[in-house]
Design an enzyme around this catalytic site. Sequence first.
Site, mmCIF file in Angstrom:
data_model
loop_
_atom_site.group_PDB
_atom_site.id
_atom_site.type_symbol
_atom_site.label_atom_id
_atom_site.label_comp_id
_atom_site.label_asym_id
_atom_site.label_seq_id
_atom_site.Cartn_x
_atom_site.Cartn_y
_atom_site.Cartn_z
ATOM 1 N N TYR A 167 0.703 -1.314 -0.016
ATOM 2 C CA TYR A 167 0.055 0.073 0.039
ATOM 3 C C TYR A 167 0.900 1.289 0.074
ATOM 4 C CZ TYR A 167 -4.314 2.337 0.734
ATOM 5 O OH TYR A 167 -5.606 3.164 0.445
ATOM 6 N N LYS A 184 -2.969 8.495 2.832
ATOM 7 C CA LYS A 184 -4.535 8.365 3.563
ATOM 8 C C LYS A 184 -3.986 8.811 5.009
ATOM 9 C CE LYS A 184 -6.974 6.129 0.497
ATOM 10 N NZ LYS A 184 -8.135 6.986 -0.324
HETATM 11 O O1 0WD Z 1 -10.477 -1.576 -1.378
HETATM 12 C C1 0WD Z 1 -11.009 -0.532 -1.981
HETATM 13 N N1 0WD Z 1 -11.376 -0.256 -3.154
HETATM 14 C C2 0WD Z 1 -10.791 0.816 -0.936
HETATM 15 C C3 0WD Z 1 -10.835 1.928 -1.344
HETATM 16 C C4 0WD Z 1 -10.951 0.467 0.389
HETATM 17 C C5 0WD Z 1 -10.430 1.879 1.366
HETATM 18 C C6 0WD Z 1 -10.623 3.094 0.624
HETATM 19 N N2 0WD Z 1 -10.713 3.200 -0.724
HETATM 20 C C7 0WD Z 1 -10.738 4.551 -1.295
HETATM 21 C C8 0WD Z 1 -9.631 4.549 -2.369
HETATM 22 O O2 0WD Z 1 -8.386 5.148 -2.213
HETATM 23 C C9 0WD Z 1 -10.598 6.304 -3.113
HETATM 24 O O3 0WD Z 1 -9.996 7.188 -2.240
HETATM 25 O O4 0WD Z 1 -11.923 4.749 -1.953
HETATM 26 C C10 0WD Z 1 -11.920 5.558 -2.934
HETATM 27 C C11 0WD Z 1 -12.619 5.422 -4.139
HETATM 28 O O5 0WD Z 1 -11.960 4.170 -4.479
HETATM 29 P P1 0WD Z 1 -12.597 2.994 -5.402
HETATM 30 O O6 0WD Z 1 -14.163 3.101 -5.408
HETATM 31 O O7 0WD Z 1 -12.109 1.598 -4.743
HETATM 32 O O8 0WD Z 1 -11.779 3.109 -6.973
HETATM 33 P P2 0WD Z 1 -12.239 3.812 -8.393
HETATM 34 O O9 0WD Z 1 -13.696 3.113 -8.793
HETATM 35 O O10 0WD Z 1 -11.183 3.212 -9.302
HETATM 36 O O11 0WD Z 1 -12.284 5.187 -8.145
HETATM 37 C C12 0WD Z 1 -11.471 6.155 -7.951
HETATM 38 C C13 0WD Z 1 -11.196 7.041 -8.864
HETATM 39 C C14 0WD Z 1 -10.667 7.156 -10.186
HETATM 40 O O12 0WD Z 1 -10.724 6.030 -10.697
HETATM 41 P P3 0WD Z 1 -9.446 5.522 -11.727
HETATM 42 O O13 0WD Z 1 -9.676 3.868 -11.503
HETATM 43 O O14 0WD Z 1 -9.966 5.435 -12.950
HETATM 44 O O15 0WD Z 1 -8.135 6.030 -11.369
HETATM 45 O O16 0WD Z 1 -10.944 8.140 -8.579
HETATM 46 C C15 0WD Z 1 -10.850 9.177 -9.541
HETATM 47 C C16 0WD Z 1 -10.943 8.291 -10.871
HETATM 48 O O17 0WD Z 1 -12.278 8.539 -11.290
HETATM 49 N N3 0WD Z 1 -9.417 10.070 -9.802
HETATM 50 C C17 0WD Z 1 -9.656 11.078 -9.940
HETATM 51 N N4 0WD Z 1 -10.873 12.069 -10.167
HETATM 52 C C18 0WD Z 1 -10.467 13.498 -10.173
HETATM 53 N N5 0WD Z 1 -8.957 13.761 -10.671
HETATM 54 C C19 0WD Z 1 -8.359 11.618 -10.353
HETATM 55 C C20 0WD Z 1 -8.037 13.175 -10.611
HETATM 56 N N6 0WD Z 1 -6.944 13.387 -10.796
HETATM 57 N N7 0WD Z 1 -7.559 10.525 -10.157
HETATM 58 C C21 0WD Z 1 -8.345 9.574 -9.987
#
Ligand code: 0WD
Length: 253
Positions: free
Chosen positions: A153, A160
């Site tokens: 991580y 975080k």
């Molecule tokens: O296990 C998990 N999935 C966990 C996620 C456990 C605990 C926390 N999280 C957190 C992540 O760290 C994140 O902060 O939850 C949040 C959402 O994550 P998610 O739903 O798991 O992931 P995803 O569906 O990929 O959404 C995150 C999105 C990006 O998607 P991608 O995969 O294309 O990078 O964050 C957005 C983007 O849509 N993102 C941005 N949005 C605006 N500007 C940018 C940016 N520069 N970079 C990434």
Amino acid sequence: MLENKVGMIFGVANQRSIAWACAQACAEKGAKLAFTYQGERLKGNVEKLTKDMDGAVVVPCDVTNQAEVDAAFEIVGKKFGKLDFLIHSIAFAPKEALEGEFMMTSRAAFLTALEISAFSLTQLALAATPLMKNGGSIVTMSYYGAEKVVQNYNVMGVAKSALESSVRYLAEDLGKQNIRVNAISAGPINTLSARGVKNMGAMLHHIADKSPLRRNVEAREVGNTALFLVSDLASAITGETIYVDCGFNIIGI
Ligand code: 0WD
């Protein structure tokens, strides 16, 4: 529960995104929602997902582009005249920084991860608060790696930690305006971002084995917690990191 409330949702990439689960939970309870997407590659996904959602607005917003951030809030201000809640569900670190030793993190990877995954919360809070005229609620997504070492991580754990600390400082700044700021620390969920973390499958098995509830958390359950935090039911909760992880974080040996 959220009738007459307006929310902005950052971080829907596809139907598995935690942000999408949060949006669905809030929409079911009557919220009007604006969605942002990061770049053209995700535009179609977000438009398709939200097309049957009554009154949903979809706007571009890459948080590394301040002009896009300003424009997104301007559109929401014009359309709804106010904002009641914001869900920040954004994170990014270069893939090579999410494996091997943390010590090898490059300056560029460190700055990128901290900018997109931590600073963006403060950036969005500053842009949102002028629209939160009747108070408000801001919710972000964190993970256990903020607090304990989780293999691979790495720099995302450091980001975080900064995010959770930002939640506390923002909560103090904004409390005077009755704006609450909280983090949800979610257990691992198999989303697009999670697949960037090496050995995700093994981690999911470990948690199903060791957590008090003997299973992994579902995105829907994180969405329900976000709904609670943006609702008036959570009116005295601010500056907190709330674990939604089937209890995994309480286990020692
Ligand atoms: O296990 C998990 N999935 C966990 C996620 C456990 C605990 C926390 N999280 C957190 C992540 O760290 C994140 O902060 O939850 C949040 C959402 O994550 P998610 O739903 O798991 O992931 P995803 O569906 O990929 O959404 C995150 C999105 C990006 O998607 P991608 O995969 O294309 O990078 O964050 C957005 C983007 O849509 N993102 C941005 N949005 C605006 N500007 C940018 C940016 N520069 N970079 C990434």
